[in-house]
Design an enzyme around this catalytic site. Sequence first.
Site, mmCIF file in Angstrom:
data_model
loop_
_atom_site.group_PDB
_atom_site.id
_atom_site.type_symbol
_atom_site.label_atom_id
_atom_site.label_comp_id
_atom_site.label_asym_id
_atom_site.label_seq_id
_atom_site.Cartn_x
_atom_site.Cartn_y
_atom_site.Cartn_z
ATOM 1 N N CYS A 1 0.929 -1.132 -0.418
ATOM 2 C CA CYS A 1 0.107 -0.872 0.051
ATOM 3 C C CYS A 1 1.304 1.233 -0.049
ATOM 4 C CB CYS A 1 -1.152 0.154 1.765
ATOM 5 S SG CYS A 1 -2.162 -1.144 0.625
HETATM 6 N N1 NAD Z 1 -4.736 -6.005 2.466
HETATM 7 C C1 NAD Z 1 -4.634 -4.761 2.692
HETATM 8 O O1 NAD Z 1 -4.431 -4.407 3.727
HETATM 9 C C2 NAD Z 1 -5.224 -3.846 2.060
HETATM 10 C C3 NAD Z 1 -5.678 -2.813 2.725
HETATM 11 C C4 NAD Z 1 -6.070 -1.312 2.127
HETATM 12 C C5 NAD Z 1 -6.380 -1.742 0.945
HETATM 13 N N2 NAD Z 1 -5.885 -2.400 0.267
HETATM 14 C C6 NAD Z 1 -6.405 -2.264 -1.064
HETATM 15 O O2 NAD Z 1 -6.962 -3.504 -1.516
HETATM 16 C C7 NAD Z 1 -6.667 -3.565 -2.674
HETATM 17 C C8 NAD Z 1 -6.454 -5.538 -2.725
HETATM 18 O O3 NAD Z 1 -5.585 -5.795 -1.838
HETATM 19 P P1 NAD Z 1 -4.833 -7.154 -1.372
HETATM 20 O O4 NAD Z 1 -3.734 -7.597 -0.781
HETATM 21 O O5 NAD Z 1 -6.166 -7.837 -0.663
HETATM 22 O O6 NAD Z 1 -4.463 -7.592 -2.359
HETATM 23 P P2 NAD Z 1 -4.114 -8.608 -3.218
HETATM 24 O O7 NAD Z 1 -2.831 -8.975 -4.310
HETATM 25 O O8 NAD Z 1 -4.325 -9.857 -1.940
HETATM 26 O O9 NAD Z 1 -5.716 -9.711 -4.213
HETATM 27 C C9 NAD Z 1 -6.832 -10.379 -3.977
HETATM 28 C C10 NAD Z 1 -6.977 -11.663 -4.665
HETATM 29 O O10 NAD Z 1 -8.034 -11.145 -5.703
HETATM 30 C C11 NAD Z 1 -7.184 -12.477 -6.323
HETATM 31 N N3 NAD Z 1 -6.546 -11.709 -7.420
HETATM 32 C C12 NAD Z 1 -5.740 -10.932 -8.243
HETATM 33 N N4 NAD Z 1 -6.061 -11.785 -9.560
HETATM 34 C C13 NAD Z 1 -7.745 -11.877 -9.291
HETATM 35 C C14 NAD Z 1 -8.646 -11.502 -10.797
HETATM 36 N N5 NAD Z 1 -8.069 -11.349 -12.124
HETATM 37 N N6 NAD Z 1 -9.639 -12.344 -11.157
HETATM 38 C C15 NAD Z 1 -9.765 -12.904 -9.383
HETATM 39 N N7 NAD Z 1 -8.973 -13.184 -8.653
HETATM 40 C C16 NAD Z 1 -7.754 -12.450 -8.827
HETATM 41 C C17 NAD Z 1 -5.851 -12.731 -5.860
HETATM 42 O O11 NAD Z 1 -5.741 -14.292 -5.643
HETATM 43 C C18 NAD Z 1 -5.933 -12.631 -4.231
HETATM 44 O O12 NAD Z 1 -6.709 -14.248 -3.531
HETATM 45 C C19 NAD Z 1 -5.492 -2.807 -3.169
HETATM 46 O O13 NAD Z 1 -6.369 -2.079 -3.586
HETATM 47 C C20 NAD Z 1 -5.296 -2.762 -2.417
HETATM 48 O O14 NAD Z 1 -3.805 -0.924 -2.288
HETATM 49 C C21 NAD Z 1 -5.127 -3.449 0.752
#
Ligand code: NAD
Length: 392
Positions: free
Chosen positions: A234
């Site tokens: 992030c």
């Molecule tokens: N994880 C956090 O703590 C957090 C906090 C605030 C904001 N965010 C935001 O949330 C969003 C997601 O973050 P994250 O850490 O969960 O990401 P991540 O990389 O863990 O991906 C989330 C999920 O999406 C799946 N995925 C990836 N491409 C895919 C596709 N094309 N179709 C279906 N599934 C797919 C992955 O397998 C994974 O399980 C980002 O924009 C991030 O900046 C995350």
Amino acid sequence: MLGLDAIQSKVDTINAGTSYIEDIPSSRLGPLVEKGLVRATTSWDALRAVDAILICLPTPLTEHREPDLSAVLGAAESLAQRLRPGHLVVLESTTYPGTTREELAPVLQRSGLTAGKDFHLAFSPERVDPGRTDWTTATTPKVVGGLTPECTRRAMELYGLACETLVPVTSPEVAELTKLLENIFRSVNIALVNELAMLCDRMDIDVWDVIDAAASKPFGFMPFRPGPGLGGHCIPIDPFYLTWKAREFDLHTEFIELAGKVNSQMPQFCVTKVGRALNSRRKALNGSRVLVMGISYKADVNDTRESPSLRIIELLQADGAHVEYHDPHVPELPKLGMASIDMTAEALAGYDVVVVVTAHSGVDWEMVARESSLVVDLRNVVPAVDGKVWKL
Ligand SMILES: NC(=O)c1ccc[n+]([C@@H]2O[C@H](COP(=O)([O-])OP(=O)(O)OC[C@H]3O[C@@H](n4cnc5c(N)ncnc54)[C@H](O)[C@@H]3O)[C@@H](O)[C@H]2O)c1
């Protein structure tokens, strides 16, 4: 609740009632799966049966450090083929202002349905702080900005089922920029104290004492701590989504660029400090045995994405050091061909220097101070011992 993911093994794990996310214990997930309240799938067609779709897909940067919306927009294309009147779609992925309206809506409208009229569309940022227990998804206020007032109302109706406090805003753009402001605020303030740490090092002033003293001011100051550099997916990445968008408006976001520059220097600064600590013992990095404590980018999580520890290991190895690591949350680092060592008194005594990069809770820092011959503590957690424990 239905979870859709591209990775079959993740889906299978969830359907077996097992959580692969450290913050969510299987003991909490398992009973929900057993009762049929939570289910996962890789099938896009399953979305036809749900009323609301929350998009929480990764939003990384390309190799040219530009926004990569391919996961979000690819998903939107698949979704457009299944969209029906009355559906609520909310984007939660961090992104630049305008994404929901200018990028997501047009792709979803390939369904022949109009956003804000036939289906509802909103942006509501994820505000999870992994590893944190005092604020949860339920208690952290949820910002919601719909394309129309009705979109906001529908999204709030949904989130009201799970979140105690809702913060409606006037548009998706306000909600999108709110999330970026929060992350940029952290990046800039961390850069400020990191720069101060480098100055304090030259001036022989304890930066941690300075910050603690400043934090005694009951108003107008919020303490940030220096460290080995930014990590996670992030804070090191999201601010550049705004930098990219700002160019379209002829503006250079200099605070973001400067913060990125200062923060990215930290691993090199820390390795130089390790070299100086070894030098005080008439040793060189080249040939020294170094134990890096903590691989994940922050305490008590297993996430190694963008972790400064990895960069520090790379720099130490480039200088000829023999590096091993200890991290109970990261048992193996297959890419580096390394595995976490057991932290015993004998093991600690065998290293020329121990470098504390991530301060997981539950580590016996007294033992680290006592048994190690030399420590470089980048997190200010190891008890002070003159000439033996070097702080950032
Ligand atoms: N994880 C956090 O703590 C957090 C906090 C605030 C904001 N965010 C935001 O949330 C969003 C997601 O973050 P994250 O850490 O969960 O990401 P991540 O990389 O863990 O991906 C989330 C999920 O999406 C799946 N995925 C990836 N491409 C895919 C596709 N094309 N179709 C279906 N599934 C797919 C992955 O397998 C994974 O399980 C980002 O924009 C991030 O900046 C995350």
